[in-house]
Design a protein around this motif. Structure first.
Motif, mmCIF file in Angstrom:
data_model
loop_
_atom_site.group_PDB
_atom_site.id
_atom_site.type_symbol
_atom_site.label_atom_id
_atom_site.label_comp_id
_atom_site.label_asym_id
_atom_site.label_seq_id
_atom_site.Cartn_x
_atom_site.Cartn_y
_atom_site.Cartn_z
ATOM 1 N N VAL A 41 0.863 -1.184 0.000
ATOM 2 C CA VAL A 41 0.000 0.000 0.000
ATOM 3 C C VAL A 41 0.897 1.230 0.000
ATOM 4 C CG1 VAL A 41 -1.806 1.295 1.198
ATOM 5 C CG2 VAL A 41 -1.800 -1.202 1.293
ATOM 6 N N ARG A 42 0.726 2.104 -0.988
ATOM 7 C CA ARG A 42 1.531 3.318 -1.049
ATOM 8 C C ARG A 42 1.258 4.193 0.161
ATOM 9 N NH1 ARG A 42 -0.109 3.146 -6.599
ATOM 10 N NH2 ARG A 42 -1.689 4.720 -6.181
ATOM 11 N N GLU A 43 2.302 4.875 0.630
ATOM 12 C CA GLU A 43 2.177 5.682 1.840
ATOM 13 C C GLU A 43 1.121 6.776 1.675
ATOM 14 O OE1 GLU A 43 2.454 6.457 5.603
ATOM 15 O OE2 GLU A 43 3.527 4.805 4.629
ATOM 16 N N GLU A 44 1.070 7.360 0.482
ATOM 17 C CA GLU A 44 0.074 8.405 0.230
ATOM 18 C C GLU A 44 -1.348 7.838 0.325
ATOM 19 O OE1 GLU A 44 -1.328 11.420 -3.375
ATOM 20 O OE2 GLU A 44 0.390 10.095 -3.645
ATOM 21 N N THR A 45 -1.528 6.627 -0.214
ATOM 22 C CA THR A 45 -2.839 5.969 -0.152
ATOM 23 C C THR A 45 -3.205 5.644 1.284
ATOM 24 O OG1 THR A 45 -2.497 4.995 -2.335
ATOM 25 C CG2 THR A 45 -4.174 3.984 -0.949
ATOM 26 N N ARG A 46 -2.208 5.158 2.056
ATOM 27 C CA ARG A 46 -2.455 4.822 3.457
ATOM 28 C C ARG A 46 -2.922 6.046 4.244
ATOM 29 N NH1 ARG A 46 -0.893 0.445 6.154
ATOM 30 N NH2 ARG A 46 0.610 -0.126 4.535
ATOM 31 N N ARG A 47 -2.266 7.199 3.979
ATOM 32 C CA ARG A 47 -2.645 8.429 4.690
ATOM 33 C C ARG A 47 -4.061 8.863 4.339
ATOM 34 N NH1 ARG A 47 2.784 10.094 3.617
ATOM 35 N NH2 ARG A 47 2.074 11.321 1.823
ATOM 36 N N LYS A 48 -4.433 8.735 3.053
ATOM 37 C CA LYS A 48 -5.786 9.094 2.634
ATOM 38 C C LYS A 48 -6.834 8.246 3.355
ATOM 39 C CE LYS A 48 -4.990 10.633 -2.142
ATOM 40 N NZ LYS A 48 -5.243 10.271 -3.561
ATOM 41 N N VAL A 49 -6.561 6.930 3.425
ATOM 42 C CA VAL A 49 -7.505 6.023 4.071
ATOM 43 C C VAL A 49 -7.605 6.321 5.559
ATOM 44 C CG1 VAL A 49 -7.961 3.606 4.662
ATOM 45 C CG2 VAL A 49 -7.196 4.215 2.352
ATOM 46 N N GLU A 50 -6.471 6.531 6.210
ATOM 47 C CA GLU A 50 -6.480 6.820 7.646
ATOM 48 C C GLU A 50 -7.201 8.124 7.946
ATOM 49 O OE1 GLU A 50 -2.336 6.592 8.491
ATOM 50 O OE2 GLU A 50 -2.360 4.420 8.861
ATOM 51 N N ALA A 51 -7.037 9.113 7.063
ATOM 52 C CA ALA A 51 -7.732 10.389 7.243
ATOM 53 C C ALA A 51 -9.238 10.208 7.089
ATOM 54 C CB ALA A 51 -7.212 11.415 6.235
ATOM 55 N N ALA A 52 -9.641 9.378 6.124
ATOM 56 C CA ALA A 52 -11.069 9.121 5.916
ATOM 57 C C ALA A 52 -11.662 8.366 7.098
ATOM 58 C CB ALA A 52 -11.271 8.331 4.630
ATOM 59 N N ILE A 53 -10.908 7.420 7.653
ATOM 60 C CA ILE A 53 -11.366 6.665 8.832
ATOM 61 C C ILE A 53 -11.585 7.610 10.004
ATOM 62 C CG2 ILE A 53 -10.619 4.997 10.586
ATOM 63 C CD1 ILE A 53 -9.287 3.413 8.304
ATOM 64 N N ALA A 54 -10.618 8.530 10.187
ATOM 65 C CA ALA A 54 -10.724 9.487 11.293
ATOM 66 C C ALA A 54 -11.906 10.428 11.095
ATOM 67 C CB ALA A 54 -9.421 10.276 11.412
ATOM 68 N N GLU A 55 -12.081 10.920 9.870
ATOM 69 C CA GLU A 55 -13.160 11.875 9.603
ATOM 70 C C GLU A 55 -14.540 11.258 9.810
ATOM 71 O OE1 GLU A 55 -14.834 14.577 5.874
ATOM 72 O OE2 GLU A 55 -12.704 14.026 5.965
ATOM 73 N N LEU A 56 -14.669 9.981 9.418
ATOM 74 C CA LEU A 56 -15.971 9.302 9.528
ATOM 75 C C LEU A 56 -16.151 8.583 10.862
ATOM 76 C CD1 LEU A 56 -16.168 7.766 5.927
ATOM 77 C CD2 LEU A 56 -17.451 9.726 6.800
ATOM 78 N N ASN A 57 -15.112 8.609 11.707
ATOM 79 C CA ASN A 57 -15.147 7.884 12.970
ATOM 80 C C ASN A 57 -15.520 6.417 12.731
ATOM 81 O OD1 ASN A 57 -15.022 7.415 15.736
ATOM 82 N ND2 ASN A 57 -17.187 7.953 16.058
#
Length: 351
Positions: A41-57
């Motif tokens: 998993v590319r680091e940029e992709t990982r950050r996007k997913v983690e940010a989405a997880i945080a935003e949506l709780n």
């Protein structure tokens, strides 16, 4: 009463893995790989997913764990093939194999001209874990690029030039066309007409190259007038065969790039009172059910369409499970299936 004495309680989000994927602009499978610390998993992709997880709780549910385990897989099949005979055989193989693997098959047509991006977007919204692309979409730059951007595993089927990043299942179209052309020459034919496939498919060019290479190897001249444009449809076969038989010196044999166009060539011959094969040999390609539904039955190249669909499903499921488990990709990403020349009643030596 007790609710007034306890501190505030953070409510669990109702967001689903699909919502996270949509917000991050990736596939649900990619979200699952991030959640489960998967590799590749590319680091940029990982950050996007983690940010989405945080935003949506978002709290990973059993659905995410199922994805990680490789079960309950959803396989998308995007198609726009003009040959019903080819498509029906392909669907049989894909349905049988997904059923055996306890996976779901989501079949999505893409018949609207220029609607590839829309069809891909609709398919991605259904939470698919991988996509199978039969021709001609296996050669569509728009479709391939959209699926690559979404980080979705793809199997391109019957393409003459699969992208390196995708999986593929095909036959050697050039060698198959070479074999059929050589067979016709061995029967004694020297003017062999050829009906090409749709120019939007790389396999069409491969088959034409095989025809030309066989002529060269046999020291037969290549005559551009003996090559007629077809589009893998019955109607285009009618027009192409008419063009070839209207020549001042028509061919004694016609080799069509699929069975639909070969069947059309037989129809044109019958309309003109030509006996097939005694006055005109006609051969096809694919060996679909149509090959034994026409009279005379077609000599053709057998492309194992149903088996290729099964192998595409197995290849795709292996790739999905490898990614979800953080393992390396499948060992043989590009599978070359065997073809076979099938002789029936539509070929003979020239009159």
């Amino acid at each position: 009463m007790s609710s007034q004495t306890r501190g505030p309680r953070k409510q669990r989000s109702s967001a689903k893995i699909d919502d996270v994927a949509r917000l991050a602009g990736v596939s649900p499978m990619t979200v699952s790989r991030v959640i489960n610390k998967g590799a590749n998993v590319r680091e940029e992709t990982r950050r996007k997913v983690e940010a989405a997880i945080a935003e949506l709780n978002y709290a990973p549910s059993n659905a995410a764990r199922i994805l990680a385990g490789g079960e309950d897989l959803r396989i998308g099949l995007l198609h726009s093939n003009p040959s019903f005979a080819y498509l029906s055989e392909f669907l049989v193989g894909a349905l049988e194999e997904t059923s055996a693997a306890n996976a779901q098959l989501l079949v999505k047509p893409c018949n609207e001209e220029g609607g590839e991006a829309k069809a891909v977007a609709q398919l991605l919204r259904t939470r698919i874990d991988g996509v199978i692309l039969p021709p001609p979409l296996s050669d569509s730059p728009a479709v391939l690029e959209a699926l690559k951007d979404a980080d979705v595993p793809v199997v391109a089927v019957a393409t003459g030039r699969a992208p390196e990043w995708a999986l593929s299942v095909s036959i050697d179209d050039r060698e198959a066309a070479f074999t059929m052309t050589h067979h016709l020459a061995a029967l004694g034919h020297r003017r062999i007409g050829f009906i090409t496939g749709h120019p939007n498919q790389t396999a069409s060019a491969e088959r034409l190259d095989g025809y030309r290479e066989a002529l060269s190897a046999l020291h037969l001249p290549f005559d551009p007038a003996l090559v007629a444009q077809g589009y893998f449809t019955y109607r285009s076969g009618l027009e192409a065969a008419t063009q070839l038989l209207d020549l001042d010196t028509p061919p004694t044999a016609i080799f069509a790039s699929n069975d639909d166009m070969a069947a059309a060539a037989i129809t044109v011959a019958h309309r003109r009172g030509l006996d097939v094969p005694n006055q005109l040999t006609v051969c096809g390609y694919d060996d679909t059910a149509l090959a034994v539904s026409v009279w005379p039955e077609l000599t053709t190249i057998r492309q194992p369409t149903t088996d290729m669909a099964r192998r595409a499903v197995r290849l795709l499921i292996g790739e999905i499970r490898a990614r979800n488990g953080g393992r390396s990709a499948v060992e043989h990403p590009h599978v070359v299936a065997e073809f076979k020349l099938i002789r029936r009643d539509s070929d003979a030596g020239p009159a």
